[in-house]
Design a protein around this motif. Structure first.
Motif, PDB file in Angstrom:
ATOM      1  N   LEU A  80      36.713  43.470  32.183  1.00 30.12           N
ATOM      2  CA  LEU A  80      37.328  42.358  32.917  1.00 30.12           C
ATOM      3  C   LEU A  80      36.316  41.696  33.858  1.00 30.12           C
ATOM      4  O   LEU A  80      36.217  40.462  33.925  1.00 30.12           O
ATOM      5  N   ALA A  81      35.554  42.510  34.582  1.00 33.00           N
ATOM      6  CA  ALA A  81      34.542  41.959  35.484  1.00 33.00           C
ATOM      7  C   ALA A  81      33.489  41.181  34.703  1.00 33.00           C
ATOM      8  O   ALA A  81      33.027  40.120  35.145  1.00 33.00           O
ATOM      9  N   ILE A 169      38.947  33.150  36.242  1.00 34.42           N
ATOM     10  CA  ILE A 169      38.307  33.996  37.251  1.00 34.42           C
ATOM     11  C   ILE A 169      39.328  34.396  38.315  1.00 34.42           C
ATOM     12  O   ILE A 169      39.359  35.553  38.769  1.00 34.42           O
ATOM     13  N   VAL A 170      40.171  33.459  38.697  1.00 37.68           N
ATOM     14  CA  VAL A 170      41.228  33.749  39.679  1.00 37.68           C
ATOM     15  C   VAL A 170      42.203  34.770  39.105  1.00 37.68           C
ATOM     16  O   VAL A 170      42.628  35.720  39.795  1.00 37.68           O
ATOM     17  N   LEU A 171      42.578  34.597  37.839  1.00 34.30           N
ATOM     18  CA  LEU A 171      43.510  35.533  37.203  1.00 34.30           C
ATOM     19  C   LEU A 171      42.935  36.948  37.163  1.00 34.30           C
ATOM     20  O   LEU A 171      43.645  37.930  37.404  1.00 34.30           O
ATOM     21  N   ILE A 172      41.653  37.062  36.846  1.00 32.45           N
ATOM     22  CA  ILE A 172      41.010  38.378  36.810  1.00 32.45           C
ATOM     23  C   ILE A 172      41.046  39.029  38.191  1.00 32.45           C
ATOM     24  O   ILE A 172      41.327  40.225  38.330  1.00 32.45           O
ATOM     25  N   GLY A 173      40.781  38.234  39.215  1.00 28.89           N
ATOM     26  CA  GLY A 173      40.829  38.778  40.567  1.00 28.89           C
ATOM     27  C   GLY A 173      42.209  39.309  40.919  1.00 28.89           C
ATOM     28  O   GLY A 173      42.338  40.396  41.511  1.00 28.89           O
ATOM     29  N   LEU A 174      43.251  38.578  40.541  1.00 28.11           N
ATOM     30  CA  LEU A 174      44.615  39.024  40.827  1.00 28.11           C
ATOM     31  C   LEU A 174      44.942  40.320  40.091  1.00 28.11           C
ATOM     32  O   LEU A 174      45.539  41.243  40.664  1.00 28.11           O
ATOM     33  N   MET A 176      42.892  42.615  39.087  1.00 26.37           N
ATOM     34  CA  MET A 176      42.135  43.723  39.677  1.00 26.37           C
ATOM     35  C   MET A 176      42.757  44.190  40.988  1.00 26.37           C
ATOM     36  O   MET A 176      42.866  45.389  41.244  1.00 26.37           O
ATOM     37  N   VAL A 177      43.167  43.254  41.814  1.00 26.81           N
ATOM     38  CA  VAL A 177      43.752  43.619  43.111  1.00 26.81           C
ATOM     39  C   VAL A 177      45.043  44.400  42.917  1.00 26.81           C
ATOM     40  O   VAL A 177      45.291  45.425  43.565  1.00 26.81           O
ATOM     41  N   VAL A 178      45.887  43.935  42.010  1.00 26.06           N
ATOM     42  CA  VAL A 178      47.181  44.572  41.790  1.00 26.06           C
ATOM     43  C   VAL A 178      47.049  45.859  40.981  1.00 26.06           C
ATOM     44  O   VAL A 178      47.768  46.837  41.223  1.00 26.06           O
ATOM     45  N   GLY A 179      46.120  45.882  40.034  1.00 25.45           N
ATOM     46  CA  GLY A 179      46.108  46.951  39.046  1.00 25.45           C
ATOM     47  C   GLY A 179      45.347  48.208  39.391  1.00 25.45           C
ATOM     48  O   GLY A 179      45.536  49.240  38.729  1.00 25.45           O
ATOM     49  N   PHE A 180      44.480  48.186  40.389  1.00 25.83           N
ATOM     50  CA  PHE A 180      43.667  49.364  40.662  1.00 25.83           C
ATOM     51  C   PHE A 180      44.498  50.581  41.086  1.00 25.83           C
ATOM     52  O   PHE A 180      44.045  51.710  40.976  1.00 25.83           O
TER      53      PHE A 180
END
Length: 388
Positions: A80-81, A169-174, A176-180
């Motif tokens: 994802l990153a 890029i914004v979607l990936i950030g969201l 990652m924040v929610v999913g970790f």
């Protein structure tokens, strides 16, 4: 009927795939715009599809090796990153070599992401894997519906395509924040992959070849439908790019319904019906010069295409006999063949006879997939697919 659980792990996997869906379905309408920007021919612009294929060829063998070394969850987050970084590069650079290189990078990480998602869902849901993979792709198609509309709106507003595709890029950030904080799925097949190098059975390779045929249908439609809308229907570049969302909208609806039907209908039977719907949708789209009728044909095409990939890839993984990571990764080679050869072939023909006539290659891919589905069925000798 297998029960499909929508726990937090499953929802996270769906979200991870949906990010790639936004990029992949959004990138198709970008290719004609890149061609205009870079001043290249249709065949040269289609090298961006070849770049997707090159990336898949690199990402496919890397995925099972990285899973054995670092674990599936870390590989998924790293992929994802990687997609985010390569989208930044795609937006930052304009020359053809730079955009081709950025697409190669995106495809490497996207291939690992898709391979991990398919294997994770197969492990996590067992007999309900076909429904889970279908539903995951429905969610991805849902985000894919938005992507061409966003890109078309950005182009129509005079901003160009870059702000639209950068939304990924914004979607990936969201995600990652929610999913970790979500617990990763158990890996039941990785041990088998690490300890065995058993030959994959013949039905797997038939499904693998079938995936190249169905992948050719989808990628040619994604990359060249906007050109047909411009040349045959007379749409503007912005309108043509946005109208491609009709395909993805049909895929979203088809996968939502198909994920439920897949629990009750044999995969080969459902696939043959889906191929028939695709053929009908193609006939409507190809034969019409009226915008709304052509768009309706794209919706029908999308409904038919919806179940091609999830059905065939789940058939391949389940036929692989417990080697989910390896089997899932190897399907990327099939997709690479489809992405690398078919659009270039269509682009080469289009340079000679125009995109409208060149699109007659698509019915050939549909028929080839149907023949392979019948061969797969005969190889399985009537056994339920879950028995594989």
């Amino acid at each position: 009927m297998p029960r499909l659980s929508h726990d937090r792990t499953t929802l996270l996997i769906y979200a991870q795939l949906s990010v790639w869906g936004f990029f992949l379905y959004g990138f198709g309408p970008v290719v004609p715009l890149l061609r205009d920007e870079q001043g290249t021919s249709a065949a040269v612009a289609s090298l961006h599809s070849t770049s997707l294929a090159v990336g898949a060829l690199i990402g496919a063998p890397a995925f099972p090796w990285l899973v054995r070394r670092y674990g599936r969850a870390r590989v998924l987050w790293g992929a994802l990153a990687g997609v985010a970084v390569t989208v930044v590069a795609l937006c930052a650079f304009r020359p053809l070599p730079a955009t081709l290189a950025a697409v190669v990078g995106a495809s490497i990480f996207g291939t690992m992401l898709v391979s991990g998602v398919n294997a994770a869902l197969a492990d996590h849901h067992g007999p309900a894997a076909t429904a889970a993979i279908s539903e995951a792709n429905a969610v991805a198609a849902g985000t894919g519906v938005v992507a061409p509309i966003v890109i078309g709106a950005a182009v129509g507003a005079g901003l160009g395509w870059r702000p639209g595709i950068a939304a990924v890029i914004v979607l990936i950030g969201l995600v990652m924040v929610v999913g970790f904080r979500v617990r990763p799925p158990l890996v039941r097949s990785a041990g088998a992959v690490a300890s065995q190098r058993l030959p994959l059975p013949r039905p797997y390779w038939i499904a693998w070849t079938m995936l190249a045929a169905t992948g050719s249908i989808e990628v040619c439609l994604s990359l060249w439908a906007a050109d047909v809308l411009r040349s045959n229907v007379g749409m503007s570049p912005a309108a043509a790019s946005a109208t491609v969302a009709a395909v993805v909208g049909g895929m979203f609806a088809g996968r939502l319904v198909g994920s439920q039907v897949a629990r009750r209908v044999a995969p080969v039977t459902l696939l043959l019906v889906a191929l028939g719907v695709s053929l009908a949708g193609f006939a409507i789209f190809w034969s019409s010069s009226v915008p709304w009728i052509a768009a309706a044909g794209l919706v029908v095409l999308g409904v038919g295409n919806a179940m091609h990939y999830p059905l065939v890839v789940s058939m391949a993984i389940l036929a692989a006999g417990g080697q989910a990571d390896r089997a899932s990764a190897y399907t990327a080679y099939s997709i690479a063949i489809a992405f690398g050869i078919s659009p270039v072939l269509l682009g080469w023909v289009a340079d000679g006879v125009g995109p409208h006539l060149a699109f007659l290659l698509l019915p050939g891919f549909i028929v080839a997939a149907a023949v392979l589905a019948l061969i797969f069925s005969s190889q399985e000798s009537g056994r339920p697919l879950s028995a594989a």
